[in-house]
Scaffold this active site. Sequence first.
Site, PDB file in Angstrom:
ATOM      1  N   ARG A  59      32.434  -2.919  -4.662  1.00  0.00           N
ATOM      2  CA  ARG A  59      32.485  -1.760  -4.061  1.00  0.00           C
ATOM      3  C   ARG A  59      30.643  -2.061  -2.978  1.00  0.00           C
ATOM      4  O   ARG A  59      31.308  -1.476  -2.284  1.00  0.00           O
ATOM      5  CB  ARG A  59      32.376  -0.298  -5.187  1.00  0.00           C
ATOM      6  CG  ARG A  59      33.512   0.194  -6.384  1.00  0.00           C
ATOM      7  CD  ARG A  59      33.665   1.654  -6.465  1.00  0.00           C
ATOM      8  NE  ARG A  59      33.485   1.915  -5.845  1.00  0.00           N
ATOM      9  CZ  ARG A  59      32.341   3.850  -6.096  1.00  0.00           C
ATOM     10  NH1 ARG A  59      32.115   3.447  -7.119  1.00  0.00           N
ATOM     11  NH2 ARG A  59      32.426   4.712  -4.852  1.00  0.00           N
ATOM     12  N   GLN A  91      25.369  13.158  -5.003  1.00  0.00           N
ATOM     13  CA  GLN A  91      25.832  12.542  -6.583  1.00  0.00           C
ATOM     14  C   GLN A  91      26.697  10.894  -5.588  1.00  0.00           C
ATOM     15  O   GLN A  91      27.144   9.601  -6.131  1.00  0.00           O
ATOM     16  CB  GLN A  91      26.833  12.915  -6.422  1.00  0.00           C
ATOM     17  CG  GLN A  91      27.078  14.688  -7.240  1.00  0.00           C
ATOM     18  CD  GLN A  91      28.185  15.383  -7.653  1.00  0.00           C
ATOM     19  OE1 GLN A  91      28.749  15.753  -8.576  1.00  0.00           O
ATOM     20  NE2 GLN A  91      28.757  16.176  -6.829  1.00  0.00           N
ATOM     21  N   HIS A 109      22.978  10.205  -8.441  1.00  0.00           N
ATOM     22  CA  HIS A 109      23.985   9.530  -9.756  1.00  0.00           C
ATOM     23  C   HIS A 109      23.559   7.832  -9.500  1.00  0.00           C
ATOM     24  O   HIS A 109      24.130   6.125  -9.951  1.00  0.00           O
ATOM     25  CB  HIS A 109      24.662   9.295  -8.994  1.00  0.00           C
ATOM     26  CG  HIS A 109      25.654  10.795 -10.362  1.00  0.00           C
ATOM     27  ND1 HIS A 109      26.827  11.969  -9.752  1.00  0.00           N
ATOM     28  CD2 HIS A 109      25.418  11.811 -11.086  1.00  0.00           C
ATOM     29  CE1 HIS A 109      26.868  12.449  -9.986  1.00  0.00           C
ATOM     30  NE2 HIS A 109      25.352  12.945 -11.087  1.00  0.00           N
ATOM     31  N   GLY A 176      32.011  18.429  -0.828  1.00  0.00           N
ATOM     32  CA  GLY A 176      32.757  17.702  -0.908  1.00  0.00           C
ATOM     33  C   GLY A 176      32.837  17.017  -1.885  1.00  0.00           C
ATOM     34  O   GLY A 176      32.620  15.846  -2.707  1.00  0.00           O
ATOM     35  N   THR A 177      32.991  17.888  -3.153  1.00  0.00           N
ATOM     36  CA  THR A 177      32.839  18.124  -4.675  1.00  0.00           C
ATOM     37  C   THR A 177      33.586  18.859  -4.961  1.00  0.00           C
ATOM     38  O   THR A 177      33.601  19.710  -4.458  1.00  0.00           O
ATOM     39  CB  THR A 177      31.227  17.848  -5.279  1.00  0.00           C
ATOM     40  OG1 THR A 177      31.052  17.758  -6.711  1.00  0.00           O
ATOM     41  CG2 THR A 177      30.576  19.469  -4.949  1.00  0.00           C
ATOM     42  N   SER A 178      34.202  17.639  -6.507  1.00  0.00           N
ATOM     43  CA  SER A 178      35.300  18.731  -7.482  1.00  0.00           C
ATOM     44  C   SER A 178      34.671  19.056  -8.216  1.00  0.00           C
ATOM     45  O   SER A 178      35.004  20.533  -8.967  1.00  0.00           O
ATOM     46  CB  SER A 178      36.284  17.449  -7.898  1.00  0.00           C
ATOM     47  OG  SER A 178      35.374  17.105  -8.635  1.00  0.00           O
ATOM     48  N   GLU A 204      39.270  21.653  -0.380  1.00  0.00           N
ATOM     49  CA  GLU A 204      40.279  22.851  -0.677  1.00  0.00           C
ATOM     50  C   GLU A 204      38.981  23.044  -2.147  1.00  0.00           C
ATOM     51  O   GLU A 204      38.120  22.783  -2.353  1.00  0.00           O
ATOM     52  CB  GLU A 204      41.075  21.482  -1.803  1.00  0.00           C
ATOM     53  CG  GLU A 204      40.729  20.580  -2.500  1.00  0.00           C
ATOM     54  CD  GLU A 204      41.576  19.329  -3.234  1.00  0.00           C
ATOM     55  OE1 GLU A 204      41.313  18.916  -3.962  1.00  0.00           O
ATOM     56  OE2 GLU A 204      42.791  19.685  -3.343  1.00  0.00           O
ATOM     57  N   ALA A 220      35.256  17.348   5.694  1.00  0.00           N
ATOM     58  CA  ALA A 220      33.765  17.599   6.107  1.00  0.00           C
ATOM     59  C   ALA A 220      32.941  17.643   7.385  1.00  0.00           C
ATOM     60  O   ALA A 220      32.990  17.959   7.731  1.00  0.00           O
ATOM     61  CB  ALA A 220      33.396  16.659   4.802  1.00  0.00           C
TER      62      ALA A 220
HETATM   63  N1  APR Z   1      36.582  16.718   3.520  1.00  0.00           N
HETATM   64  C1  APR Z   1      35.837  17.331   2.522  1.00  0.00           C
HETATM   65  N2  APR Z   1      36.190  17.513   1.127  1.00  0.00           N
HETATM   66  C2  APR Z   1      36.646  16.145   0.130  1.00  0.00           C
HETATM   67  C3  APR Z   1      37.357  15.243   2.269  1.00  0.00           C
HETATM   68  C4  APR Z   1      37.060  15.766   2.952  1.00  0.00           C
HETATM   69  N3  APR Z   1      38.002  14.792   3.639  1.00  0.00           N
HETATM   70  N4  APR Z   1      38.228  14.561   1.129  1.00  0.00           N
HETATM   71  C5  APR Z   1      37.789  14.887  -0.601  1.00  0.00           C
HETATM   72  N5  APR Z   1      37.736  16.241  -0.149  1.00  0.00           N
HETATM   73  C6  APR Z   1      37.110  16.576  -1.715  1.00  0.00           C
HETATM   74  C7  APR Z   1      38.141  17.149  -2.314  1.00  0.00           C
HETATM   75  O1  APR Z   1      39.304  18.102  -2.329  1.00  0.00           O
HETATM   76  C8  APR Z   1      37.529  16.428  -4.331  1.00  0.00           C
HETATM   77  O2  APR Z   1      37.448  18.618  -4.277  1.00  0.00           O
HETATM   78  O3  APR Z   1      36.074  15.686  -2.565  1.00  0.00           O
HETATM   79  C9  APR Z   1      36.075  16.361  -3.485  1.00  0.00           C
HETATM   80  C10 APR Z   1      35.844  15.136  -3.925  1.00  0.00           C
HETATM   81  O4  APR Z   1      35.987  15.055  -5.418  1.00  0.00           O
HETATM   82  P1  APR Z   1      35.715  13.807  -6.660  1.00  0.00           P
HETATM   83  O5  APR Z   1      36.141  12.964  -6.261  1.00  0.00           O
HETATM   84  O6  APR Z   1      35.684  14.268  -8.184  1.00  0.00           O
HETATM   85  O7  APR Z   1      34.308  13.373  -6.526  1.00  0.00           O
HETATM   86  P2  APR Z   1      32.886  14.387  -7.025  1.00  0.00           P
HETATM   87  O8  APR Z   1      32.840  15.586  -6.930  1.00  0.00           O
HETATM   88  O9  APR Z   1      31.611  13.423  -6.070  1.00  0.00           O
HETATM   89  O10 APR Z   1      32.610  13.097  -8.260  1.00  0.00           O
HETATM   90  C11 APR Z   1      31.565  13.730  -8.722  1.00  0.00           C
HETATM   91  O11 APR Z   1      31.887  11.782 -10.964  1.00  0.00           O
HETATM   92  O12 APR Z   1      33.367  10.066 -11.042  1.00  0.00           O
HETATM   93  C12 APR Z   1      31.722  10.548 -11.248  1.00  0.00           C
HETATM   94  O13 APR Z   1      30.061   9.623 -10.675  1.00  0.00           O
HETATM   95  C13 APR Z   1      30.859  10.329 -10.045  1.00  0.00           C
HETATM   96  O14 APR Z   1      29.768  10.959  -8.218  1.00  0.00           O
HETATM   97  C14 APR Z   1      30.641  11.751  -8.951  1.00  0.00           C
HETATM   98  C15 APR Z   1      30.888  12.456  -9.538  1.00  0.00           C
END
Ligand code: APR
Length: 234
Positions: A59, A91, A109, A176-178, A204, A220
């Site tokens: 990575r 994050q 993180h 951009g976070t779930s 979403e 985003a």
């Molecule tokens: N634009 C906006 N949102 C997006 C896009 C995009 N192009 N592509 C994906 N997403 C959204 C998805 O819908 C999802 O809700 O980004 C989110 C990504 O979620 P995760 O993959 O769960 O990533 P994240 O929330 O950053 O994870 C949190 O979990 O695995 C650990 O430490 C790691 O920092 C990370 C933490």
Amino acid sequence: MEEIRNIVILTGAGVSAESGIDTFRDAGGLWEQHRVEDVATPEAFARDPDLVLRFYDMRREAIQTKVPNPAHEALARLDAEWPGELLIVTQNVDDLHERAGAKRLIHMHGDHLNAWCTACDARMPWTGPLLDRPACPACGAGGTLRPDIVWFGEMPYRMDEIYHALTQADLFVSIGTSGAVYPAAGFVREARQSGARTLELNMEPSQGSYWFAEARHGPAGVLVPAWVEEVLGR
Ligand code: APR
């Protein structure tokens, strides 16, 4: 937004998706390709350090081939032009926010481009592999360098500063976070409790969407520049 002075922005993997960096939980995401228990816990590192170091070497090499996208650039512009308090809490462990020019930034993180010596506790910029167990540049110890990444079960960085900023925020924006991982997923409620407006910008609805007063869904790279234009244009 005359009453908005202090802004806190939380970003996640979705803000780097359009730069070609896999997210974690989307279809085909990293946690579909690898088991968290195998690569992202201190126990995994103790059990099979080669597997973990190889994963992060791969990575670390990949993110150095990526470039910031319009979402990173727009946030860097906001950082440069916003007269009030602003803090970007990411994050993400890539360096795309910095490469776009963001300064008021916390990597809660950790950072892919840093190594951490478990013998002398030094952290240092690192762009190459760790699998071949290079000696620590600070103390000379061999085989003690690990990725400077917060693994599951470990404490995120600079939480006091982050919570302080959340209590002072007039506006909290999540991009951009779930909303699947705490403590970041709880920031929206901290901010609300302090009276902040809350906005979600995500492809979403996230798992914490319910807590946001406003949500805009889409990429985003489109939503963030438009939102920054709005904020700076007022
Ligand atoms: N634009 C906006 N949102 C997006 C896009 C995009 N192009 N592509 C994906 N997403 C959204 C998805 O819908 C999802 O809700 O980004 C989110 C990504 O979620 P995760 O993959 O769960 O990533 P994240 O929330 O950053 O994870 C949190 O979990 O695995 C650990 O430490 C790691 O920092 C990370 C933490």
